[in-house]
Design an enzyme around this catalytic site. Structure first.
Site, PDB file in Angstrom:
ATOM      1  N   ARG A  75       0.853  -1.209   0.000  1.00 41.61           N
ATOM      2  CA  ARG A  75       0.000   0.000   0.000  1.00 41.61           C
ATOM      3  C   ARG A  75       0.881   1.248   0.000  1.00 41.61           C
ATOM      4  O   ARG A  75       1.517   1.602   0.984  1.00 41.61           O
ATOM      5  CB  ARG A  75      -0.912   0.021   1.227  1.00 41.61           C
ATOM      6  CG  ARG A  75      -1.824   1.250   1.277  1.00 41.61           C
ATOM      7  CD  ARG A  75      -2.787   1.323   0.146  1.00 41.61           C
ATOM      8  NE  ARG A  75      -3.736   0.222   0.190  1.00 41.61           N
ATOM      9  CZ  ARG A  75      -4.474  -0.178  -0.844  1.00 41.61           C
ATOM     10  NH1 ARG A  75      -4.334   0.409  -2.006  1.00 41.61           N
ATOM     11  NH2 ARG A  75      -5.314  -1.182  -0.738  1.00 41.61           N
ATOM     12  N   HIS A 170       1.130   3.688 -10.602  1.00 42.16           N
ATOM     13  CA  HIS A 170       0.022   4.027  -9.689  1.00 42.16           C
ATOM     14  C   HIS A 170       0.574   4.769  -8.458  1.00 42.16           C
ATOM     15  O   HIS A 170       0.398   4.307  -7.322  1.00 42.16           O
ATOM     16  CB  HIS A 170      -0.652   2.706  -9.281  1.00 42.16           C
ATOM     17  CG  HIS A 170      -1.948   2.822  -8.558  1.00 42.16           C
ATOM     18  ND1 HIS A 170      -2.103   3.463  -7.357  1.00 42.16           N
ATOM     19  CD2 HIS A 170      -3.179   2.350  -8.873  1.00 42.16           C
ATOM     20  CE1 HIS A 170      -3.351   3.374  -6.949  1.00 42.16           C
ATOM     21  NE2 HIS A 170      -4.029   2.714  -7.858  1.00 42.16           N
ATOM     22  N   ASP A 214     -12.090   9.248  -7.794  1.00 39.31           N
ATOM     23  CA  ASP A 214     -11.490   8.140  -8.552  1.00 39.31           C
ATOM     24  C   ASP A 214     -11.805   8.410 -10.026  1.00 39.31           C
ATOM     25  O   ASP A 214     -12.889   8.095 -10.510  1.00 39.31           O
ATOM     26  CB  ASP A 214     -12.095   6.802  -8.111  1.00 39.31           C
ATOM     27  CG  ASP A 214     -11.281   5.620  -8.617  1.00 39.31           C
ATOM     28  OD1 ASP A 214     -11.525   4.481  -8.149  1.00 39.31           O
ATOM     29  OD2 ASP A 214     -10.387   5.833  -9.469  1.00 39.31           O
ATOM     30  N   GLU A 273      -1.685   9.091 -11.165  1.00 44.27           N
ATOM     31  CA  GLU A 273      -1.144   7.922 -11.847  1.00 44.27           C
ATOM     32  C   GLU A 273      -0.991   8.192 -13.343  1.00 44.27           C
ATOM     33  O   GLU A 273      -1.984   8.528 -14.010  1.00 44.27           O
ATOM     34  CB  GLU A 273      -2.094   6.740 -11.628  1.00 44.27           C
ATOM     35  CG  GLU A 273      -2.404   6.489 -10.156  1.00 44.27           C
ATOM     36  CD  GLU A 273      -3.665   5.664  -9.957  1.00 44.27           C
ATOM     37  OE1 GLU A 273      -4.409   5.940  -8.995  1.00 44.27           O
ATOM     38  OE2 GLU A 273      -3.913   4.752 -10.755  1.00 44.27           O
TER      39      GLU A 273
HETATM   40  O1  TA6 Z   1      -6.345   3.828  -9.475  1.00 45.81           O
HETATM   41  C1  TA6 Z   1      -7.429   3.914  -8.586  1.00 45.81           C
HETATM   42  C2  TA6 Z   1      -7.925   2.501  -8.253  1.00 45.81           C
HETATM   43  O2  TA6 Z   1      -8.292   1.822  -9.430  1.00 45.81           O
HETATM   44  C3  TA6 Z   1      -9.077   2.600  -7.263  1.00 45.81           C
HETATM   45  O3  TA6 Z   1     -10.301   2.277  -7.882  1.00 45.81           O
HETATM   46  C4  TA6 Z   1      -8.669   1.613  -6.154  1.00 45.81           C
HETATM   47  O4  TA6 Z   1      -9.098   0.302  -6.476  1.00 45.81           O
HETATM   48  C5  TA6 Z   1      -7.155   1.769  -6.214  1.00 45.81           C
HETATM   49  O5  TA6 Z   1      -6.880   1.744  -7.620  1.00 45.81           O
HETATM   50  C6  TA6 Z   1      -6.361   0.818  -5.373  1.00 45.81           C
HETATM   51  O6  TA6 Z   1      -6.503  -0.462  -5.792  1.00 45.81           O
HETATM   52  P1  TA6 Z   1      -5.743  -1.634  -4.959  1.00 45.81           P
HETATM   53  O7  TA6 Z   1      -6.000  -2.829  -5.780  1.00 45.81           O
HETATM   54  O8  TA6 Z   1      -4.282  -1.261  -4.904  1.00 45.81           O
HETATM   55  O9  TA6 Z   1      -6.330  -1.638  -3.584  1.00 45.81           O
END
Ligand code: TA6
Length: 300
Positions: A75, A170, A214, A273
């Site tokens: 994370r 990301h 988002d 991102e």
């Molecule tokens: O990029 C945003 C996103 O697609 C959100 O919808 C949320 O799912 C985030 O990525 C984090 O995803 P993760 O799979 O790392 O918990």
């Protein structure tokens, strides 16, 4: 083939630049420290966990409540979304954002480039990944750590057919208080609002955050500026080879559900991102390569 820490140390450590060590849950980490900045990169996912220019507060956010485990995405940092972004287009059982961020990568090389440090990684495909992505492609990540952070994600199509590729860096950026920031550079861009039924809208003015956000901004090729008055700095996100920009903050409920942001952790981060997602996915011809290229820098 994954090498052990001792072998990796012998092959890839550089005094004054790179140290290889074992981190939480046995993850292999490459600690990069040079005169210009520092970074920690996990070999699993070639996951840049941290980066700070020398004398600067961390630019990349890493959750203090992250749960480390083999095969689990970290994370924070810079998770690599590849070879698709978001849910798989036809198979909901496949992992969101693809498998690159939870799969082992190998170190190709490490080198000093002036006072900066450059590291090259390559994803190690296996039967599990091939079952998810039955295409002969190679993906590498090149990271240059210094006063700026430069990242290139390069995909090469070694197969005889075109492949459709979605990808993203990301990146979680550290902020003093997300309620006070502005994101410039997305003005007038069309976007898909994932918290409002995937509706297509157009950005008016700077992006600000006062709820769960988002959004996939399309046709967004300009630099973005993350203006953070709380830390009295601006972060420039310069990019090439990326037509989408995703802005995400989970806000209160979503962060609590995810369970690894900690109390109010959502206030200290925002994801900006650089991606190729939704309408902007890439059709990569046989033999062709595509590079998603970003450089992060701090401006006062
Ligand atoms: O990029 C945003 C996103 O697609 C959100 O919808 C949320 O799912 C985030 O990525 C984090 O995803 P993760 O799979 O790392 O918990």
């Amino acid at each position: 083939m994954s090498l052990d820490v001792n072998t990796l140390s012998e092959r890839f450590e550089i005094p004054g630049h790179v140290v290889v060590k074992e981190g939480p849950a046995g993850l292999v980490l490459l600690d990069v420290t040079n005169t210009l900045g520092s970074s920690t990169i996990a070999l699993q996912g070639a996951h840049i966990m941290t980066w700070a220019p020398r004398g600067e507060a961390p630019v990349i956010w890493l959750s203090p409540f992250g749960k480390f485990a083999t095969g689990k995405s970290i994370r924070g940092g810079v998770p690599i979304c590849w070879p698709w972004f978001g849910p798989h287009e036809s198979d909901a059982k496949l992992p969101g954002h693809g498998y690159a961020r939870t799969t082992m990568w190998e170190v190709v090389r490490t080198e000093a480039v002036g006072d900066s440090t450059r590291l090259v990684f390559r994803l190690i495909e296996n039967s599990v990944t091939k079952a998810q992505w039955p295409h002969d492609t190679e993906v590498t990540l090149t990271v240059t750590v210094g006063q700026t952070l430069s990242i290139q994600l390069t995909t090469t199509n070694r197969s005889a057919q075109a492949v459709t590729l979605g990808d993203a860096l990301h990146t979680y950026f550290e902020v003093k208080d997300v309620r006070d920031i502005k994101i410039l550079g997305l003005e007038n861009c069309p976007y898909i609002d994932k918290v409002d039924g995937q509706k297509r809208k157009q950005q008016q003015g700077p992006v600000t955050i006062d709820q769960e956000v988002d959004r996939i901004y399309l046709e967004s090729t300009q630099d973005c500026i993350l203006d953070d008055p709380g830390l009295q700095r601006k972060i420039r996100i310069a990019k090439r080879g990326s037509r989408s920009t995703v802005v995400w903050n989970p806000w209160i409920e979503k962060a609590a559900k995810m369970g690894d942001f900690g109390e109010n952790g959502y206030l200290g981060m925002v994801c900006i991102e650089s991606a190729n997602a939704a309408d902007d996915v890439i059709s990569l011809a046989p033999g062709a390569s595509h590079t998603l290229d970003v450089t992060y820098s701090v401006e006062r």
